[in-house]
Scaffold this motif. Structure first.
Motif, short mmCIF file in Angstrom:
data_model
loop_
_atom_site.label_atom_id
_atom_site.label_comp_id
_atom_site.label_asym_id
_atom_site.label_seq_id
_atom_site.Cartn_x
_atom_site.Cartn_y
_atom_site.Cartn_z
N GLU A 588 0.93 -1.03 -0.07
CA GLU A 588 0.11 0.09 0.02
C GLU A 588 0.91 1.13 -0.25
OE1 GLU A 588 -3.73 0.14 2.29
OE2 GLU A 588 -2.99 -1.68 3.00
N GLU A 597 -9.40 3.56 -6.13
CA GLU A 597 -10.34 3.45 -5.19
C GLU A 597 -11.57 3.50 -6.24
OE1 GLU A 597 -10.61 6.70 -2.48
OE2 GLU A 597 -8.99 5.79 -1.22
N ARG A 598 -12.52 2.44 -6.09
CA ARG A 598 -13.57 2.66 -6.75
C ARG A 598 -14.96 2.60 -5.68
NH1 ARG A 598 -14.70 -2.93 -10.04
NH2 ARG A 598 -15.06 -3.72 -7.97
N THR A 599 -15.86 3.51 -6.15
CA THR A 599 -17.00 3.66 -5.26
C THR A 599 -18.04 2.87 -5.63
OG1 THR A 599 -16.30 5.76 -4.62
CG2 THR A 599 -18.73 5.33 -4.23
N VAL A 614 -16.51 2.06 -0.69
CA VAL A 614 -15.25 2.40 -1.34
C VAL A 614 -14.37 1.19 -1.22
CG1 VAL A 614 -13.20 3.98 -1.38
CG2 VAL A 614 -15.58 5.10 -0.90
N GLU A 615 -14.11 0.69 -2.64
CA GLU A 615 -13.10 -0.48 -2.46
C GLU A 615 -11.80 0.12 -2.92
OE1 GLU A 615 -16.20 -3.91 -4.15
OE2 GLU A 615 -14.84 -2.93 -5.49
N ARG A 616 -10.84 -0.39 -2.29
CA ARG A 616 -9.37 0.06 -2.72
C ARG A 616 -8.70 -1.07 -3.39
NH1 ARG A 616 -5.81 1.01 1.15
NH2 ARG A 616 -4.63 2.58 -0.08
N THR A 625 -12.47 -2.83 1.75
CA THR A 625 -13.71 -1.99 1.49
C THR A 625 -14.09 -1.32 2.76
OG1 THR A 625 -14.31 -3.57 -0.41
CG2 THR A 625 -16.10 -2.13 0.53
#
Length: 823
Positions: A588, A597-599, A614-616, A625
């Protein structure tokens, strides 16, 4: 002046004049000479007296292998009766033996490329001789291309001679000359004796080492020593062990990773003893193995192959070509008639390719592309290559270099890329070594790069070796560390390579820790960071989306994250062969800029509610998440309205009152077209969900707000005061009974209906009618126990008709109640 060269009596002597003439003018030539002709060790010596060779100029002789480079230099020095390093010397990545007086320098191919990149004018070099060009290594192809361009632009006096035993001489002549004026081709026959080929095909279940041992016992019945060709070190070691048990002879392994002393011992005959040399294809061409009478050929070779689907190059075992088999067989006919025992059938042989495919069509082209960019050629296909690389392979190579920071967005080489090029390792490993520089990771990075460049320091079958690179690093970093199956020679080679790398970077040998490896290795393989799949022991997902497996008994199978350095096996069952553990936090921190980052915002079916998470992620890797509070807004409102519509309004909290209003409106709308009342049935509500429900959900955040909606109030508000007033008049919600009580009217059935006890209906002579008399009100008459006794929409007929029978029945059951004859 170099000492005079005695007459060798070899066939190549007969064409020396032609070679000299061609190199005098036009200065380029192709020499084809059969095995045993003496081209490698005689031609350079015979060029030492040429007028175009200045008193301090050198001839560079390129050999594809380090073993051959040293052996060729020794043989030429022996011919001159001088030590190596005088007139004749060698220079490889490992070491060098040259002096100020050296005139012939035998070098490995990478050495030439580095010299050309540093200074294309090649000061002090009069000619370059490319030996064994038929092997078509990518270094030979590139070195020739760069040398030709240097000759055309700044060194027209540079002589170039391409030599080979088996090659398409016409194609090479056009390449180094032109289609209109190809380079001269000089042909020389060899001095080989006939070799009798014997076929001894292996069975499908036969073990290689046992089949070779049986063939060697057969070969020892013939005169001379025996040379065995096998694909790799593992097969050689197992076969040597088997031969020690089964034959009475001196057994010598021969491969590039052995020490110079061990190689020399294998090349020289053993007086008074039969000798068996078990070699890789290093003994196929340049090397002369004395005294061989029989060749035993397994018909296999280890070749690098690039898989575009995985982006990886790996060594695979393949059947060798017919030309390779002929070269190997020729080793038995140098001194007298000999024999070649082939462990495959004549029919299989007919199906084999005539020649080996060039490396440029088989391997990862990232090194070639980086060299080309440093040379100034943005497109390697513009170079004079005998076989141009494919567009797809170059695209893959460009993506690797971009990932490593070796090229910029325009595809031009960067400062980091030039630093990588200065290191004698693949660009991936160079990115790691140069990336850590002289910092604390310098020594572990150098060890890792050397480990992954050389053969494995732990022997045995690949499937039985540990996956963890830490085990191997300890062997190199700590001379006192011991591991079963460790290969002492390989460890020394890796340690020597690692020290050479840190010398170039300025780092120091330091203490190495297990956590260092993953952090360093991630710089070389950022696309192969892997994450353990949940609940699946030994199975991992790589950042690039590939899957890989580790045997569940291997300790590395239980690590959460790895950096994978080597993958093996078919695409459907990829095995992780070598890797290092890495902490997720290190990933990281190291790849924060690349972390995406995907919301996720929408309806979560499992929770049955609106959710925002929010997925990282790093490529295909999941770094957690986090739930986020939902703030009211147009997107939330639209999503909730959509949920109402897609669930057919079932998510709403419907009340009887709301459904009744819906039914009243539908009834009136169907009968009174003069009144502006919409039907507001479910289909209409779905079509108009946004305008109906949206204003009531402008501050909503989830399902609870939908359930809190007062549907009746919402519908009534949408209809408006005038429409509701009309509905109340035409289709009232209650009916006043003669006794003064009111009862609710339900419109959700087939028509308006009330349910009342029969006594409550006494006094109603005629059926009431609604909607200005158009629709009768249906009565469901109940007993005192509130059980249905009659349903009618014509009370007058009921009272004068069937009431008499009903009255008699009810009076019998409920005698205390009034049951008049005429209600």
């Amino acid at each position: 002046m170099p000492p005079p060269v005695p007459d060798t009596g070899l066939p190549i002597e007969s064409v020396i004049t032609q070679i000299r003439d061609a190199l005098a003018h036009p200065g380029i030539a192709v020499l084809t000479a059969e095995p045993g002709a003496g081209k490698t060790t005689v031609v350079p010596l015979r060029l030492l007296d040429q007028p175009w060779l200045g008193s301090s100029d050198r001839l560079l002789v390129l050999e594809p292998r380090r073993v051959a480079a040293r052996a060729v230099a020794r043989r030429m020095a022996s011919t001159l009766q001088e030590p190596v390093g005088a007139t004749v010397g060698w220079r490889t990545r490992d070491d060098h033996k040259v002096s100020a007086g050296t005139r012939i320098e035998v070098v490995t191919e990478g050495i030439l490329t580095r010299r050309l990149q540093r200074d294309p004018s090649l000061p002090g070099v009069a000619a370059i001789l490319f030996d064994e060009f038929h092997e078509r290594s990518i270094h030979a192809d590139l070195g020739l291309a760069l040398a030709l361009e240097a000759r055309e632009t700044i060194r027209p006096d540079l002589r170039i001679l391409v030599m080979s035993a088996t090659i398409d001489a016409a194609a090479v002549a056009e390449l180094i000359g032109s289609p209109e004026r190809p380079a001269p081709v000089v042909d020389c026959e060899g001095r080989t004796h006939p070799v009798e080929v014997q076929w001894r095909p292996m069975g499908k279940r036969d073990r290689l080492e046992q089949s070779v041992s049986a063939a060697v016992r057969q070969a020892l019945a013939n005169p001379g020593d025996v040379l065995v060709f096998l694909p790799g070190i593992g097969e050689i070691r197992r076969t040597v062990d088997e031969l020690h048990r089964s034959v009475d002879a001196v057994i010598h392994p021969l491969y590039g990773a052995l020490s110079a002393e061990e190689q020399d011992a294998a090349l020289q005959a053993t007086p008074g003893r039969r000798r068996v040399v078990v070699a890789t294809d290093v003994a196929e061409t340049s090397l002369t193995v004395d005294g061989i009478g029989t060749v035993v050929d397994a018909g296999l070779a280890r070749r690098p192959r690039y898989d575009p689907a995985t982006g990886l190059s790996k060594l695979v075992t393949v059947a060798n070509s017919k030309a390779s088999a002929d070269q190997r067989a020729g080793r038995a006919g140098r001194l007298a008639p000999g024999f070649a025992i082939r462990l495959w059938s004549k029919m299989e042989h007919a199906a084999r390719p005539r020649h080996e495919q060039p490396e440029i069509a088989q391997i990862d082209l990232a090194p070639l592309l980086l060299e080309s960019l440093a040379w100034g050629a943005s497109d390697p296909t513009s170079l004079r290559l005998l076989d141009p690389p494919t567009e797809a392979a170059l695209k893959d190579a460009g993506e690797v270099l971009a990932m490593l920071g070796a090229v910029d967005d325009d595809g031009k080489i960067t400062t980091d890329g030039r630093r990588m090029l200065a290191l004698p390792v693949h660009p991936r490993l160079a990115a790691m070594v140069s990336g850590v520089g002289d910092g604390p990771l310098g020594w572990p990075a150098a060890i890792l790069a050397s480990l992954l460049t050389e053969r494995d320091v732990i022997g045995g079958r690949p499937s039985e070796r540990p996956v963890d690179l830490w085990t191997r690093v300890q062997l190199v970093a700590d001379p006192g560390h011991r591991v079963p199956g460790a290969d002492g020679n390989a460890i020394q080679t890796v340690r020597r390579r690692a020290r050479e790398l840190i010398r170039r970077t300025g780092a120091d040998e330091s203490q190495v820790h297990p956590g260092d490896l993953g952090r360093a290795l991630a710089l070389a393989y950022p696309d192969r960071i892997a994450q353990k799949r949940r609940g699946q022991g030994g199975r991992f997902r790589l950042r690039n989306g590939m899957g890989g497996e580790i045997d569940k008994l291997d300790p590395m199978a239980h690590e959460d994250m790895l950096v994978v350095a080597e993958l093996t096996g078919p695409k459907r069952k990829v095995r992780i062969a070598r890797a290092a553990a890495i902490d997720a936090l290190d990933v990281e921190l190291g790849f924060a800029a690349e972390m995406a980052e995907r919301t996720f915002f929408g309806w979560d079916d499992d929770r049955d509610d609106l959710t925002m998470r929010v997925e990282r992620r790093l490529g295909a890797l999941d770094f957690g998440t986090n739930e986020q509070p939902i703030e009211p807004g147009p997107e939330v409102t639209a999503t909730l309205v959509e949920r109402i519509a897609t669930t057919d309004l079932k998510v709403l909290r419907w009340t009887d009152r709301a459904r009744n209003l819906q039914a009243r409106a539908a009834l009136v709308a169907s009968l009174r077209t003069d009144i502006d009342i919409p039907a507001i049935d479910d289909a209409w509500l779905r079509r108009h969900a946004e305008s109906i429900f949206g204003p009531w959900l402008d501050r909503a955040t989830g399902r609870a707000n939908i359930e809190a909606l007062d549907v009746h109030q919402l519908l009534a508000g949408h209809l408006g005061w005038e429409a509701v007033t009309s509905l109340d008049r035409l289709a009232p919600t209650a009916y006043r009974l003669p006794n003064g009580r009111t009862t609710a009217i339900s419109y959700t059935g087939d028509g308006p209906r009330v349910s009342v006890r029969a006594q409550d209906a006494y006094g109603i002579a005629e059926t009431p009618r609604l909607i200005d008399g158009e629709v009768p009100l249906t009565f469901e008459l109940l007993s005192p126990a509130k059980r249905p006794i009659q349903i009618t929409s014509d009370l007058a007929s009921f009272w004068t008709g069937s009431w008499a029978e009903v009255r008699k029945d009810m009076a019998g059951r409920y005698p205390k109640h009034d049951w008049p004859v005429n209600p």
